[in-house]
Design a protein around this motif. Sequence first.
Motif, PDB file in Angstrom:
ATOM      1  N   PRO A 179      56.093 -54.398-124.331  1.00 23.81           N
ATOM      2  CA  PRO A 179      56.559 -54.228-125.711  1.00 23.81           C
ATOM      3  C   PRO A 179      56.121 -55.349-126.645  1.00 23.81           C
ATOM      4  O   PRO A 179      56.663 -55.502-127.733  1.00 23.81           O
ATOM      5  N   GLU A 180      55.141 -56.161-126.230  1.00 21.90           N
ATOM      6  CA  GLU A 180      54.721 -57.322-127.025  1.00 21.90           C
ATOM      7  C   GLU A 180      54.297 -56.983-128.462  1.00 21.90           C
ATOM      8  O   GLU A 180      54.689 -57.689-129.391  1.00 21.90           O
ATOM      9  N   LYS A 227      62.036 -48.754-136.027  1.00 22.30           N
ATOM     10  CA  LYS A 227      62.529 -50.127-136.257  1.00 22.30           C
ATOM     11  C   LYS A 227      62.212 -50.573-137.681  1.00 22.30           C
ATOM     12  O   LYS A 227      63.025 -51.231-138.329  1.00 22.30           O
ATOM     13  N   LEU A 278      57.732 -57.409-135.355  1.00 21.05           N
ATOM     14  CA  LEU A 278      59.054 -57.608-135.958  1.00 21.05           C
ATOM     15  C   LEU A 278      59.331 -59.091-136.207  1.00 21.05           C
ATOM     16  O   LEU A 278      59.900 -59.457-137.241  1.00 21.05           O
ATOM     17  N   GLU A 279      58.908 -59.951-135.287  1.00 21.55           N
ATOM     18  CA  GLU A 279      59.077 -61.396-135.481  1.00 21.55           C
ATOM     19  C   GLU A 279      58.283 -61.881-136.687  1.00 21.55           C
ATOM     20  O   GLU A 279      58.768 -62.668-137.497  1.00 21.55           O
ATOM     21  N   LEU A 311      55.272 -54.637-130.500  1.00 19.78           N
ATOM     22  CA  LEU A 311      56.477 -54.351-131.281  1.00 19.78           C
ATOM     23  C   LEU A 311      57.238 -55.641-131.563  1.00 19.78           C
ATOM     24  O   LEU A 311      57.608 -55.928-132.714  1.00 19.78           O
ATOM     25  N   GLN A 312      57.469 -56.441-130.542  1.00 24.47           N
ATOM     26  CA  GLN A 312      58.221 -57.686-130.706  1.00 24.47           C
ATOM     27  C   GLN A 312      57.519 -58.648-131.659  1.00 24.47           C
ATOM     28  O   GLN A 312      58.143 -59.216-132.551  1.00 24.47           O
ATOM     29  N   ARG A 313      56.231 -58.829-131.476  1.00 23.28           N
ATOM     30  CA  ARG A 313      55.496 -59.778-132.333  1.00 23.28           C
ATOM     31  C   ARG A 313      55.445 -59.308-133.783  1.00 23.28           C
ATOM     32  O   ARG A 313      55.515 -60.114-134.705  1.00 23.28           O
ATOM     33  N   LEU A 366      57.470 -48.585-133.011  1.00 24.04           N
ATOM     34  CA  LEU A 366      57.703 -49.530-134.101  1.00 24.04           C
ATOM     35  C   LEU A 366      58.256 -48.831-135.342  1.00 24.04           C
ATOM     36  O   LEU A 366      59.084 -49.396-136.055  1.00 24.04           O
TER      37      LEU A 366
END
Length: 87
Positions: free
Chosen positions: A30-31, A63, A37-38, A33-35, A60
């Motif tokens: 899920p990198e 979210k 959003l961060e 998506l996480q990156r 994504l």
Amino acid sequence: MESRVDVLDRTDAPTDRPTDHLDVRSLGPPEPLQRTLERLAELPDETVLVQRNDRVPQFLFPKLEERGYAHETLEREDDVVTAVWKP
């Protein structure tokens, strides 16, 4: 390769705002998506994020919508580009 502005011209994203670029093509879920959003959490609201991926970031989208972002995705020959911005 198209410039970021050329890509934005093909979407509804504002072209008169600063842009930030995030390339997540080499990352597995899920990198990306996480990156993404961060990065969005760190950016000023007027900045348009241009994400390059190797696939459509379908997980994504909900979210982004929950957080009040507009987005548009272009599938190109070598990558998928998603523009993300605050309306």
